[in-house]
Design an enzyme around this catalytic site. Structure first.
Site, mmCIF file in Angstrom:
data_model
loop_
_atom_site.group_PDB
_atom_site.id
_atom_site.type_symbol
_atom_site.label_atom_id
_atom_site.label_comp_id
_atom_site.label_asym_id
_atom_site.label_seq_id
_atom_site.Cartn_x
_atom_site.Cartn_y
_atom_site.Cartn_z
ATOM 1 N N CYS A 10 -4.996 -2.771 1.329
ATOM 2 C CA CYS A 10 -5.498 -3.244 2.625
ATOM 3 C C CYS A 10 -4.341 -3.315 3.604
ATOM 4 O O CYS A 10 -3.391 -4.084 3.401
ATOM 5 C CB CYS A 10 -6.123 -4.628 2.461
ATOM 6 N N VAL A 11 -4.415 -2.485 4.631
ATOM 7 C CA VAL A 11 -3.381 -2.478 5.675
ATOM 8 C C VAL A 11 -4.017 -3.023 6.945
ATOM 9 O O VAL A 11 -5.056 -2.518 7.384
ATOM 10 C CB VAL A 11 -2.835 -1.060 5.914
ATOM 11 N N ILE A 12 -3.420 -4.064 7.496
ATOM 12 C CA ILE A 12 -3.977 -4.724 8.678
ATOM 13 C C ILE A 12 -3.018 -4.552 9.844
ATOM 14 O O ILE A 12 -1.813 -4.799 9.706
ATOM 15 C CB ILE A 12 -4.236 -6.223 8.424
ATOM 16 N N TYR A 27 -9.772 7.103 -2.845
ATOM 17 C CA TYR A 27 -9.084 6.492 -1.695
ATOM 18 C C TYR A 27 -9.715 5.152 -1.302
ATOM 19 O O TYR A 27 -10.632 5.099 -0.490
ATOM 20 C CB TYR A 27 -9.166 7.481 -0.534
ATOM 21 N N GLU A 39 1.822 -6.001 15.199
ATOM 22 C CA GLU A 39 2.304 -5.841 16.584
ATOM 23 C C GLU A 39 2.981 -4.502 16.825
ATOM 24 O O GLU A 39 3.181 -4.073 17.966
ATOM 25 C CB GLU A 39 3.311 -6.966 16.899
ATOM 26 N N THR A 40 3.384 -3.833 15.755
ATOM 27 C CA THR A 40 4.197 -2.618 15.914
ATOM 28 C C THR A 40 3.449 -1.417 15.333
ATOM 29 O O THR A 40 2.431 -1.579 14.658
ATOM 30 C CB THR A 40 5.535 -2.774 15.139
ATOM 31 N N HIS A 52 4.032 0.130 12.835
ATOM 32 C CA HIS A 52 4.205 0.243 11.374
ATOM 33 C C HIS A 52 2.878 0.530 10.670
ATOM 34 O O HIS A 52 2.802 1.316 9.732
ATOM 35 C CB HIS A 52 4.824 -1.053 10.834
ATOM 36 N N SER A 110 0.809 -1.221 0.000
ATOM 37 C CA SER A 110 0.000 0.000 0.000
ATOM 38 C C SER A 110 0.839 1.268 0.000
ATOM 39 O O SER A 110 0.429 2.293 -0.547
ATOM 40 C CB SER A 110 -0.932 -0.010 1.209
HETATM 41 N N1 LIG Z 1 1.896 -4.574 6.427
HETATM 42 C C1 LIG Z 1 1.320 -4.178 5.239
HETATM 43 C C2 LIG Z 1 2.053 -3.594 4.213
HETATM 44 N N2 LIG Z 1 3.391 -3.375 4.369
HETATM 45 C C3 LIG Z 1 4.247 -3.085 3.224
HETATM 46 C C4 LIG Z 1 4.263 -1.595 2.847
HETATM 47 O O1 LIG Z 1 3.024 -1.200 2.259
HETATM 48 C C5 LIG Z 1 5.379 -1.318 1.839
HETATM 49 O O2 LIG Z 1 5.157 -2.093 0.681
HETATM 50 C C6 LIG Z 1 6.745 -1.648 2.417
HETATM 51 O O3 LIG Z 1 6.914 -0.903 3.610
HETATM 52 C C7 LIG Z 1 7.871 -1.315 1.427
HETATM 53 O O4 LIG Z 1 7.797 0.027 1.040
HETATM 54 N N3 LIG Z 1 1.445 -3.219 3.071
HETATM 55 C C8 LIG Z 1 0.104 -3.417 2.898
HETATM 56 O O5 LIG Z 1 -0.443 -3.064 1.837
HETATM 57 N N4 LIG Z 1 -0.630 -3.995 3.886
HETATM 58 C C9 LIG Z 1 -0.073 -4.374 5.064
HETATM 59 O O6 LIG Z 1 -0.808 -4.885 5.968
HETATM 60 C C1 LIG Z 2 0.913 -2.669 8.504
HETATM 61 C C2 LIG Z 2 2.106 -3.518 8.672
HETATM 62 O O1 LIG Z 2 3.147 -3.299 8.106
HETATM 63 C C3 LIG Z 2 1.977 -4.598 9.685
HETATM 64 O O2 LIG Z 2 1.100 -5.573 9.176
HETATM 65 C C4 LIG Z 2 3.316 -5.202 10.000
HETATM 66 O O3 LIG Z 2 3.092 -6.068 11.078
HETATM 67 P P1 LIG Z 2 3.991 -5.885 12.415
HETATM 68 O O4 LIG Z 2 3.637 -4.513 12.982
HETATM 69 O O5 LIG Z 2 3.547 -7.006 13.325
HETATM 70 O O6 LIG Z 2 5.438 -5.994 11.993
#
Ligand SMILES: Nc1c(NC[C@H](O)[C@H](O)[C@H](O)CO)[nH]c(=O)[nH]c1=O
Ligand SMILES: CC(=O)[C@@H](O)COP(=O)(O)O
Length: 161
Positions: free
Chosen positions: A89-91, A122, A94-95, A97, A65
């Site tokens: 889709c961002v889920i 969006y 644990e952190t 991020h 994403s």
């Molecule tokens: N954790 C999720 C990610 N993580 C990857 C980032 O979006 C990105 O591709 C990476 O940080 C390299 O730049 N992406 C999602 O779409 N959904 C997630 O749950």
């Molecule tokens: C949104 C993310 O990047 C997430 O899913 C990464 O998972 P974590 O926070 O457990 O490393």
């Protein structure tokens, strides 16, 4: 209004203009492809339901994403699409991020809408767990892809871009 009180796929079709002369770019993330695939299917089906032609729907993949902003920017710079739809889709994990990815995409798409003369829609799901994402990508709460398709058609019509 929470999605629980407004199904993402509920809309009045009589309020949706004909999309037969409109051109769309769709950027879709590969991350959580079990979800983003459903979003993409809903968006394309809905665009075509309202007249969009296959050849006028261009889809590009990005790894995650966070790359959606770049993909949308490339559509705006290098093509003649009338609107761009981003789907991801961002889920939450644990952190923190999750927070940074969601905020980055949100700010990036907001900036593109502020600086471009074409709308960028969006379609990012930001959920606490997989079930919430399933519910919003063709499940019991509808499909965010449907909503984004309708939004794109209306924005093109409202602003004549
Ligand atoms: N954790 C999720 C990610 N993580 C990857 C980032 O979006 C990105 O591709 C990476 O940080 C390299 O730049 N992406 C999602 O779409 N959904 C997630 O749950
Ligand atoms: C949104 C993310 O990047 C997430 O899913 C990464 O998972 P974590 O926070 O457990 O490393």
């Amino acid at each position: 209004m929470a999605t629980a009180f407004h199904n993402l796929s509920d809309y009045d079709p009589t309020t949706v203009p004909n999309a037969s002369n409109m051109k769309f770019g769709i950027v879709v993330s590969e991350w959580n492809e079990n979800i983003t695939g459903g979003l993409l299917e809903g968006a394309i089906e809905t665009l075509k339901k309202h007249g969009a032609k296959d050849e006028n729907i261009i889809t590009k993949l990005v790894p995650g994403s966070f790359e959606l902003t770049f993909g949308a920017s490339q559509f705006l710079k290098n093509t003649d699409v009338d609107a761009v739809i981003i789907l991801g889709c961002v889920i939450k994990g644990e952190t923190p991020h999750f927070d940074y990815v969601c905020a980055g995409v949100t700010q990036g798409i907001t900036d593109l809408n502020r600086t471009s003369n074409k709308p960028v829609i969006y379609g990012l799901l930001t959920t606490n767990n997989m079930q919430q994402a399933i519910d919003r990508s063709g499940g019991k709460l509808g499909n965010k892809g449907d909503e984004c398709a309708i939004t794109a058609i209306k924005m093109i019509n409202f602003f004549g871009v």
